[in-house]
Write a protein that holds these residues in place. Structure first.
Motif, PDB file in Angstrom:
ATOM      1  N   VAL A 146      -3.431   0.109  -9.104  1.00  0.00           N
ATOM      2  CA  VAL A 146      -2.713   0.817  -8.056  1.00  0.00           C
ATOM      3  C   VAL A 146      -1.754   1.777  -8.747  1.00  0.00           C
ATOM      4  CG1 VAL A 146      -1.233   0.632  -6.015  1.00  0.00           C
ATOM      5  CG2 VAL A 146      -2.881  -1.198  -6.533  1.00  0.00           C
ATOM      6  N   TYR A 157       0.818  -1.218   0.000  1.00  0.00           N
ATOM      7  CA  TYR A 157       0.000   0.000   0.000  1.00  0.00           C
ATOM      8  C   TYR A 157       0.850   1.264   0.000  1.00  0.00           C
ATOM      9  CZ  TYR A 157       0.853  -0.732   4.988  1.00  0.00           C
ATOM     10  OH  TYR A 157       1.443  -0.979   6.189  1.00  0.00           O
ATOM     11  N   GLN A 197      -4.905   2.029   1.951  1.00  0.00           N
ATOM     12  CA  GLN A 197      -4.311   0.804   2.514  1.00  0.00           C
ATOM     13  C   GLN A 197      -5.317  -0.343   2.505  1.00  0.00           C
ATOM     14  OE1 GLN A 197      -2.204   1.080   6.258  1.00  0.00           O
ATOM     15  NE2 GLN A 197      -2.372  -1.123   6.626  1.00  0.00           N
ATOM     16  N   ILE A 236      -6.151  -1.363  -1.293  1.00  0.00           N
ATOM     17  CA  ILE A 236      -5.047  -2.042  -2.000  1.00  0.00           C
ATOM     18  C   ILE A 236      -4.884  -3.453  -1.444  1.00  0.00           C
ATOM     19  CG2 ILE A 236      -2.551  -2.040  -2.398  1.00  0.00           C
ATOM     20  CD1 ILE A 236      -2.776   1.106  -2.452  1.00  0.00           C
ATOM     21  N   GLU A 237      -4.974  -3.590  -0.128  1.00  0.00           N
ATOM     22  CA  GLU A 237      -4.861  -4.934   0.459  1.00  0.00           C
ATOM     23  C   GLU A 237      -6.035  -5.815   0.030  1.00  0.00           C
ATOM     24  OE1 GLU A 237      -4.192  -3.955   4.626  1.00  0.00           O
ATOM     25  OE2 GLU A 237      -2.046  -4.343   4.355  1.00  0.00           O
TER      26      GLU A 237
END
Ligand code: IDP
Ligand code: MG
Length: 165
Positions: A87, A5, A137, A140-141
């Motif tokens: 991303v 992230y 965060q 993205i995870e």
């Protein structure tokens, strides 16, 4: 090593940007990628998928009590078109990504923004971008949590795009 992230507040800040099914159906994927690429941001994650209902519900968990939630999850997951998840990395990419998307309600989105240029109503606003470091965060995870799904690479342009002063 950089976490997947990224590192908010640095040139390695990262955000989750998605082209939603209406944006894919309408052939706007290349335009949306191009805007981030030309700005100088670096693509570090990219995938095409029909998200599961579980993924969409988790992604939009903060909206679960809203009257439009069921319709939103269906629109994202029904498979009439996939989602492009990305991303992007670079200075202030979380905030600037939101600026580039434009207001959530396209009726309030300015010209020159993605939503201001290409869409009309809040229920079909073609794109998504993380709204904070915490959201980036989490998202993205959630979307890219698998091993090797976010790629660390050095752009040869970096010294021409990012200065430290
Ligand atoms: P954002 O996408 O700009 O972050 P949020 O408030 O997080 O906006 O809402 C997430 C998504 O939920 C919006 O992009 C839009 O697709 C959908 N949405 C938000 N408000 C409404 C509404 O009033 N009607 C239908 N869909 C909505
Ligand atoms: Mg949001």
């Amino acid at each position: 090593a950089v976490p997947i992230y990224g590192v908010p507040g640095t040139a390695k800040e990262r955000t989750f940007i998605a082209v939603k099914p209406d944006g894919v159906q309408r052939g706007l994927v290349s335009d949306i990628i191009s805007r981030f690429e030309r700005r100088g941001y670096k693509l570090v994650g990219l995938k095409l998928l029909v998200p599961s209902v579980g993924l969409a519900k988790e992604h939009y968990a903060d909206l679960s009590s809203k009257p439009f939630f069921a319709g939103l999850v269906d629109y994202m997951t029904n498979g009439k078109a996939p989602v492009v998840g990305m991303v992007w990395e670079g200075p202030a990419v979380i905030k600037q990504g939101r600026v580039m998307l434009g207001a959530t309600d396209p009726k309030a989105a300015g010209p020159g923004t993605i939503r201001g240029d290409y869409c009309l109503t809040i229920g079909r606003n073609i794109c998504h971008g993380s709204d904070s470091a915490e959201s980036a965060q989490k998202e993205i995870e959630l979307w890219f949590g698998g091993r090797g799904e976010v790629v660390d690479w050095a752009s040869n342009n970096e010294e021409w795009v990012v200065s430290n002063n």
